[in-house]
Motif scaffolding. Structure first.
Motif, mmCIF file in Angstrom:
data_model
loop_
_atom_site.group_PDB
_atom_site.id
_atom_site.type_symbol
_atom_site.label_atom_id
_atom_site.label_comp_id
_atom_site.label_asym_id
_atom_site.label_seq_id
_atom_site.Cartn_x
_atom_site.Cartn_y
_atom_site.Cartn_z
ATOM 1 N N GLU A 55 139.890 46.931 -16.373
ATOM 2 C CA GLU A 55 140.354 47.309 -17.705
ATOM 3 C C GLU A 55 139.436 46.798 -18.802
ATOM 4 O O GLU A 55 139.647 47.096 -19.978
ATOM 5 N N GLY A 56 138.429 46.003 -18.432
ATOM 6 C CA GLY A 56 137.410 45.570 -19.375
ATOM 7 C C GLY A 56 137.858 44.595 -20.439
ATOM 8 O O GLY A 56 137.201 44.440 -21.459
ATOM 9 N N ARG A 57 138.950 43.898 -20.204
ATOM 10 C CA ARG A 57 139.442 42.962 -21.210
ATOM 11 C C ARG A 57 138.888 41.553 -21.025
ATOM 12 O O ARG A 57 138.968 40.736 -21.927
ATOM 13 N N VAL A 58 138.346 41.261 -19.851
ATOM 14 C CA VAL A 58 137.764 39.942 -19.619
ATOM 15 C C VAL A 58 136.255 40.066 -19.794
ATOM 16 O O VAL A 58 135.571 40.671 -18.969
ATOM 17 N N ASN A 59 135.762 39.519 -20.895
ATOM 18 C CA ASN A 59 134.325 39.592 -21.175
ATOM 19 C C ASN A 59 133.567 38.387 -20.636
ATOM 20 O O ASN A 59 132.408 38.500 -20.284
ATOM 21 N N ASP A 60 134.224 37.244 -20.601
ATOM 22 C CA ASP A 60 133.596 36.024 -20.104
ATOM 23 C C ASP A 60 134.610 35.311 -19.212
ATOM 24 O O ASP A 60 135.503 34.618 -19.700
ATOM 25 N N TRP A 61 134.479 35.503 -17.910
ATOM 26 C CA TRP A 61 135.430 34.939 -16.945
ATOM 27 C C TRP A 61 135.501 33.422 -17.041
ATOM 28 O O TRP A 61 136.550 32.836 -16.801
ATOM 29 N N SER A 62 134.403 32.777 -17.401
ATOM 30 C CA SER A 62 134.391 31.320 -17.460
ATOM 31 C C SER A 62 135.257 30.786 -18.603
ATOM 32 O O SER A 62 135.595 29.613 -18.628
ATOM 33 N N ARG A 63 135.627 31.641 -19.527
ATOM 34 C CA ARG A 63 136.474 31.251 -20.655
ATOM 35 C C ARG A 63 137.897 31.785 -20.487
ATOM 36 O O ARG A 63 138.664 31.850 -21.446
ATOM 37 N N ALA A 64 138.228 32.171 -19.250
ATOM 38 C CA ALA A 64 139.557 32.703 -18.938
ATOM 39 C C ALA A 64 140.236 31.814 -17.907
ATOM 40 O O ALA A 64 139.579 31.193 -17.078
ATOM 41 N N GLY A 84 134.509 33.657 -11.178
ATOM 42 C CA GLY A 84 133.964 32.664 -12.100
ATOM 43 C C GLY A 84 134.952 32.238 -13.169
ATOM 44 O O GLY A 84 134.562 31.832 -14.264
ATOM 45 N N LEU A 85 136.247 32.307 -12.837
ATOM 46 C CA LEU A 85 137.269 31.888 -13.792
ATOM 47 C C LEU A 85 137.074 30.437 -14.207
ATOM 48 O O LEU A 85 136.660 29.598 -13.405
ATOM 49 N N GLY A 86 137.395 30.141 -15.459
ATOM 50 C CA GLY A 86 137.275 28.779 -15.960
ATOM 51 C C GLY A 86 138.329 27.850 -15.396
ATOM 52 O O GLY A 86 138.088 26.662 -15.214
ATOM 53 N N ALA A 87 139.517 28.403 -15.120
ATOM 54 C CA ALA A 87 140.599 27.577 -14.600
ATOM 55 C C ALA A 87 141.574 28.433 -13.806
ATOM 56 O O ALA A 87 141.742 29.621 -14.083
ATOM 57 N N THR A 116 133.317 24.735 -2.011
ATOM 58 C CA THR A 116 132.504 25.734 -2.696
ATOM 59 C C THR A 116 131.706 25.030 -3.794
ATOM 60 O O THR A 116 132.145 24.959 -4.944
ATOM 61 N N PRO A 117 130.547 24.498 -3.456
ATOM 62 C CA PRO A 117 129.779 23.753 -4.453
ATOM 63 C C PRO A 117 129.231 24.668 -5.550
ATOM 64 O O PRO A 117 129.005 25.855 -5.342
ATOM 65 N N GLY A 118 129.063 24.079 -6.726
ATOM 66 C CA GLY A 118 128.398 24.787 -7.812
ATOM 67 C C GLY A 118 129.290 25.656 -8.676
ATOM 68 O O GLY A 118 128.803 26.349 -9.562
ATOM 69 N N HIS A 119 130.593 25.632 -8.435
ATOM 70 C CA HIS A 119 131.479 26.433 -9.292
ATOM 71 C C HIS A 119 131.983 25.553 -10.436
ATOM 72 O O HIS A 119 131.956 24.336 -10.368
ATOM 73 N N GLY A 120 132.447 26.179 -11.490
ATOM 74 C CA GLY A 120 132.963 25.427 -12.630
ATOM 75 C C GLY A 120 134.441 25.650 -12.864
ATOM 76 O O GLY A 120 134.936 25.413 -13.960
ATOM 77 N N THR A 121 135.148 26.108 -11.854
ATOM 78 C CA THR A 121 136.564 26.434 -12.001
ATOM 79 C C THR A 121 137.430 25.194 -11.802
ATOM 80 O O THR A 121 137.322 24.525 -10.785
ATOM 81 N N ARG A 122 138.264 24.906 -12.799
ATOM 82 C CA ARG A 122 139.221 23.804 -12.677
ATOM 83 C C ARG A 122 140.475 24.308 -11.976
ATOM 84 O O ARG A 122 140.877 25.450 -12.169
ATOM 85 N N LEU A 123 141.100 23.448 -11.202
ATOM 86 C CA LEU A 123 142.350 23.771 -10.504
ATOM 87 C C LEU A 123 143.414 22.796 -10.974
ATOM 88 O O LEU A 123 143.220 21.582 -10.915
ATOM 89 N N VAL A 124 144.532 23.340 -11.449
ATOM 90 C CA VAL A 124 145.632 22.521 -11.949
ATOM 91 C C VAL A 124 146.910 23.013 -11.283
ATOM 92 O O VAL A 124 147.229 24.200 -11.350
ATOM 93 N N GLY A 125 147.628 22.112 -10.632
ATOM 94 C CA GLY A 125 148.854 22.499 -9.949
ATOM 95 C C GLY A 125 150.084 21.840 -10.542
ATOM 96 O O GLY A 125 149.991 20.889 -11.315
#
Length: 140
Positions: A55-64, A84-87, A116-125
């Motif tokens: 749907e083209g609404r996510v322009n920067d996955w790292s900020r989503a 490449g989600l941010g979180a 998975t080394p090298g990713h920048g995704t935070r995980l919060v549970g």
């Protein structure tokens, strides 16, 4: 997470709801529900990621951020990393689901992220965990 809970309540037999939100704006970019009766890979997270991409609404996955009512399975955790989600933020844990009769692969999202080394995704549970847990009583 409250929006993910709303999505989950749409399909009470498979209450895996997901929402992708812009971390800076709070804007809802995509929503998803579990549609695994149509396709075994169409989990709520996969639906939201797919919608965000098509749907083209996510322009920067790292900020989503992806909010989901239950801890992502290994497939969905990997999809979040590939996107490449941010979180990734979840409510109910995989062990809780398993204890309540929901069949699960016994590999936690944290392990997928750790391996998975090298990713920048935070995980919060555990976000709104009690409310999310209520969705899954009785199992499948």
């Amino acid at each position: 997470m409250r929006l993910a809970l709303e999505q989950a309540r749409k399909i009470p037999t498979r209450p895996f709801g997901s929402v992708i939100v812009g971390q800076d704006t709070g804007e809802v970019l995509a929503v998803g529900v579990n549609q695994s009766e149509d396709s075994p890979i169409w989990h709520g997270e996969m639906d939201a990621i797919h919608r965000g991409a098509t749907e083209g609404r996510v322009n920067d996955w790292s900020r989503a951020a992806l909010y989901t009512t239950a801890e992502p399975c290994p497939m969905c955790a990997a999809a979040a990393l590939w996107a490449g989600l941010g979180a990734v933020v979840y409510g109910t844990s995989l062990p809780y689901l398993a204890r309540h009769g929901w069949w699960q692969i016994d590999i936690r999202a944290e392990e997928v992220f750790r391996r998975t080394p090298g990713h920048g995704t935070r995980l919060v549970g555990g976000v709104l965990e009690d409310e999310c847990n209520q969705l899954f009583h009785g199992g499948r």
